[in-house]
Motif scaffolding. Sequence first.
Motif, PDB file in Angstrom:
ATOM      1  N   VAL A  72      36.275  40.072  37.984  1.00 58.71           N
ATOM      2  CA  VAL A  72      37.734  39.934  38.012  1.00 58.71           C
ATOM      3  C   VAL A  72      38.373  41.311  37.897  1.00 58.71           C
ATOM      4  O   VAL A  72      37.991  42.120  37.039  1.00 58.71           O
ATOM      5  N   LEU A  73      39.347  41.585  38.740  1.00 59.79           N
ATOM      6  CA  LEU A  73      40.082  42.845  38.745  1.00 59.79           C
ATOM      7  C   LEU A  73      41.568  42.545  38.671  1.00 59.79           C
ATOM      8  O   LEU A  73      42.086  41.752  39.471  1.00 59.79           O
ATOM      9  N   ARG A  74      42.251  43.172  37.706  1.00 65.35           N
ATOM     10  CA  ARG A  74      43.699  43.023  37.634  1.00 65.35           C
ATOM     11  C   ARG A  74      44.361  44.124  38.448  1.00 65.35           C
ATOM     12  O   ARG A  74      44.010  45.302  38.336  1.00 65.35           O
ATOM     13  N   THR A  75      45.349  43.746  39.275  1.00 65.72           N
ATOM     14  CA  THR A  75      46.100  44.692  40.089  1.00 65.72           C
ATOM     15  C   THR A  75      47.594  44.449  39.871  1.00 65.72           C
ATOM     16  O   THR A  75      47.998  43.535  39.135  1.00 65.72           O
ATOM     17  N   ASP A  76      48.419  45.224  40.546  1.00 63.43           N
ATOM     18  CA  ASP A  76      49.867  45.007  40.477  1.00 63.43           C
ATOM     19  C   ASP A  76      50.271  43.678  41.101  1.00 63.43           C
ATOM     20  O   ASP A  76      51.378  43.183  40.867  1.00 63.43           O
ATOM     21  N   GLU A  77      49.372  43.087  41.890  1.00 67.38           N
ATOM     22  CA  GLU A  77      49.648  41.817  42.567  1.00 67.38           C
ATOM     23  C   GLU A  77      49.055  40.631  41.820  1.00 67.38           C
ATOM     24  O   GLU A  77      49.071  39.508  42.339  1.00 67.38           O
ATOM     25  N   GLY A  78      48.512  40.849  40.639  1.00 69.40           N
ATOM     26  CA  GLY A  78      47.847  39.771  39.917  1.00 69.40           C
ATOM     27  C   GLY A  78      46.361  40.037  39.830  1.00 69.40           C
ATOM     28  O   GLY A  78      45.910  41.187  39.853  1.00 69.40           O
ATOM     29  N   TRP A  79      45.575  38.965  39.745  1.00 70.82           N
ATOM     30  CA  TRP A  79      44.128  39.080  39.539  1.00 70.82           C
ATOM     31  C   TRP A  79      43.382  38.672  40.800  1.00 70.82           C
ATOM     32  O   TRP A  79      43.735  37.691  41.469  1.00 70.82           O
ATOM     33  N   TYR A  80      42.354  39.440  41.120  1.00 72.17           N
ATOM     34  CA  TYR A  80      41.455  39.098  42.220  1.00 72.17           C
ATOM     35  C   TYR A  80      40.065  38.835  41.652  1.00 72.17           C
ATOM     36  O   TYR A  80      39.608  39.506  40.715  1.00 72.17           O
ATOM     37  N   LEU A  81      39.409  37.844  42.232  1.00 75.08           N
ATOM     38  CA  LEU A  81      38.065  37.437  41.836  1.00 75.08           C
ATOM     39  C   LEU A  81      37.150  37.497  43.050  1.00 75.08           C
ATOM     40  O   LEU A  81      37.510  37.020  44.132  1.00 75.08           O
ATOM     41  N   VAL A  82      35.976  38.101  42.888  1.00 69.84           N
ATOM     42  CA  VAL A  82      34.911  38.010  43.892  1.00 69.84           C
ATOM     43  C   VAL A  82      33.677  37.441  43.200  1.00 69.84           C
ATOM     44  O   VAL A  82      33.475  37.644  41.993  1.00 69.84           O
ATOM     45  N   ALA A  83      32.843  36.732  43.963  1.00 69.79           N
ATOM     46  CA  ALA A  83      31.714  36.030  43.348  1.00 69.79           C
ATOM     47  C   ALA A  83      30.530  35.966  44.303  1.00 69.79           C
ATOM     48  O   ALA A  83      30.668  36.166  45.522  1.00 69.79           O
ATOM     49  N   THR A  84      29.375  35.656  43.732  1.00 75.19           N
ATOM     50  CA  THR A  84      28.133  35.493  44.495  1.00 75.19           C
ATOM     51  C   THR A  84      28.261  34.352  45.502  1.00 75.19           C
ATOM     52  O   THR A  84      28.878  33.323  45.227  1.00 75.19           O
ATOM     53  N   SER A  85      27.627  34.541  46.671  1.00 72.79           N
ATOM     54  CA  SER A  85      27.635  33.479  47.688  1.00 72.79           C
ATOM     55  C   SER A  85      26.236  33.050  48.095  1.00 72.79           C
ATOM     56  O   SER A  85      26.084  32.147  48.918  1.00 72.79           O
ATOM     57  N   ASN A  86      25.189  33.706  47.583  1.00 71.02           N
ATOM     58  CA  ASN A  86      23.796  33.378  47.912  1.00 71.02           C
ATOM     59  C   ASN A  86      23.568  33.427  49.417  1.00 71.02           C
ATOM     60  O   ASN A  86      23.850  34.435  50.044  1.00 71.02           O
ATOM     61  N   ASP A  87      23.112  32.331  50.029  1.00 73.11           N
ATOM     62  CA  ASP A  87      22.819  32.353  51.461  1.00 73.11           C
ATOM     63  C   ASP A  87      23.874  31.607  52.283  1.00 73.11           C
ATOM     64  O   ASP A  87      23.601  31.184  53.415  1.00 73.11           O
ATOM     65  N   ALA A  88      25.080  31.454  51.755  1.00 75.10           N
ATOM     66  CA  ALA A  88      26.164  30.802  52.503  1.00 75.10           C
ATOM     67  C   ALA A  88      26.523  31.636  53.736  1.00 75.10           C
ATOM     68  O   ALA A  88      26.366  32.869  53.742  1.00 75.10           O
ATOM     69  N   PRO A  89      27.042  31.017  54.792  1.00 75.87           N
ATOM     70  CA  PRO A  89      27.396  31.781  56.004  1.00 75.87           C
ATOM     71  C   PRO A  89      28.427  32.872  55.748  1.00 75.87           C
ATOM     72  O   PRO A  89      28.368  33.933  56.373  1.00 75.87           O
ATOM     73  N   ASP A  90      29.396  32.611  54.860  1.00 72.49           N
ATOM     74  CA  ASP A  90      30.428  33.596  54.537  1.00 72.49           C
ATOM     75  C   ASP A  90      30.067  34.271  53.221  1.00 72.49           C
ATOM     76  O   ASP A  90      29.886  33.599  52.206  1.00 72.49           O
ATOM     77  N   ALA A  91      29.981  35.597  53.244  1.00 69.87           N
ATOM     78  CA  ALA A  91      29.518  36.318  52.069  1.00 69.87           C
ATOM     79  C   ALA A  91      30.683  36.739  51.183  1.00 69.87           C
ATOM     80  O   ALA A  91      31.642  37.353  51.642  1.00 69.87           O
TER      81      ALA A  91
END
Length: 466
Positions: free
Chosen positions: A92-111
């Motif tokens: 989780v990263l806080r920015t001036d626009e709020g919070w953004y989250l990135v997460a693991t996707s394993n072998d899903a088509p979209d990484a």
Amino acid sequence: MTQPFHVEAGESGQGSHLVVTRGQVVRDYALPGGEQSDYRAFFRDLAADFGTRPPHLDFAPAELAPDAPGWKPLITANLHPRILAGYGDPAVLRTDEGWYLVATSNDAPDAFPILHSDDLEHWEPVGFVFPEGQTPEWTLAGPKQADFWAPEMAKVGDRYWLCYTARRRTNALAIGLATAPHPTGPWTDLGHPLVVGAPVNTTGLPDAPDQPRFSGGVIDSHIFVDADGTPYLFWKADSNGIWPRPLAGLLRARPDLIDALFEEEGDRSAAAFAAAVQPWANGRRPLERFFLMQPLIDAVLENWARVGRILEGCAEAAPILAAMHTPLSGQRLAADASSLVGEPAEVLTNDLDWEGHLIEGPWVTRQNGRYWLFYAGNDFCTPAYGIGVAVADHPLGPYEKRPGPLLRSTPSWWAPGHASVAPGPDGSPQLFFHAYFPGKGGYNEFRALLTAKLRFTDTDVEVISE
């Protein structure tokens, strides 16, 4: 001496099948797929038929912490049909626009799904770092081949950097880095791995398969930006993925060790089966090799001190013992994100009993003028997994660990792990982490996003209630 197994394996249009023989008992098992759930079902049947150790999710863990009032669930259901495994390894990263989250996707088509929130209560999917068909050329893509793990976003100067784990076309895990003008992208990859693992010495390992299966992988990278703007990269040596099959090979060559290493009959039987199935396991895809060794891993962790003590007296086991240590390393990053500067420093390793055979998922935050390194320990798909913390006066250490985990499994949430830290709505630090629902766990199993407020002193940190 523990009675040995004999295993014959074959393939058909319906998947794999194993004919398992022990003494006068013969059983034929079908494996319709190669997912962890398929192997868990197989090991459940094997335990019923031969008395091997049952899957760890078939019984409640011996010790659970009380439900923690400070833990707050944030995302407990899937928010997008193309996010296939929830929100594991959440950054989780806080920015001036709020919070953004990135997460693991394993072998899903979209990484690597990207989500945004204005208040930490409501989350909206806003894209993927690498949508289907746009993964970097050096990475392996596709179901049951790719592994895109543990992305982390940091703002460095006026750009955003994202480090991540991916599987190279050799199947070895490596760390990549991409940059973008905004958290939603577009993301431009370096075009090559930033960190790769060193070759592993397999001398003395019985039945060692050909390289690159024993190439040392690296995973779980983290970018920390110090107060003066200096960026550092942290990562983990994935050596815990190396030792299970060599140990099974050693037990295949030295079956007398099985009774010495393990006290319980179920653990001994699990080890004997691992020894028998090891040649077939060597030819499976990387994650299936791990799935096939899971009962042996569980047995080793249950007998951790005993196993280590006995293997220390076995000359053939020296490389196996070395692989049971998973150091976290740190190094300065170049200002243009293209390379590392200087030499890496080993900042932490697994040396506490609760950590078992690994630590991983480092995250460094500066609080009260000191550097706090949060990390996960033990096996990610079991209730023994938890979150530890260490503190230092420099990003690269030396670090002093808290003696026990800060977070561990409760009746409501199992295997809390891989934390990140970001300011909450009031500016105070919050921990963000994933956890499974009770009785769940494993690769591609849904992981929820939770948070907890933190309070730091000069020497310790605690989770506080709302």
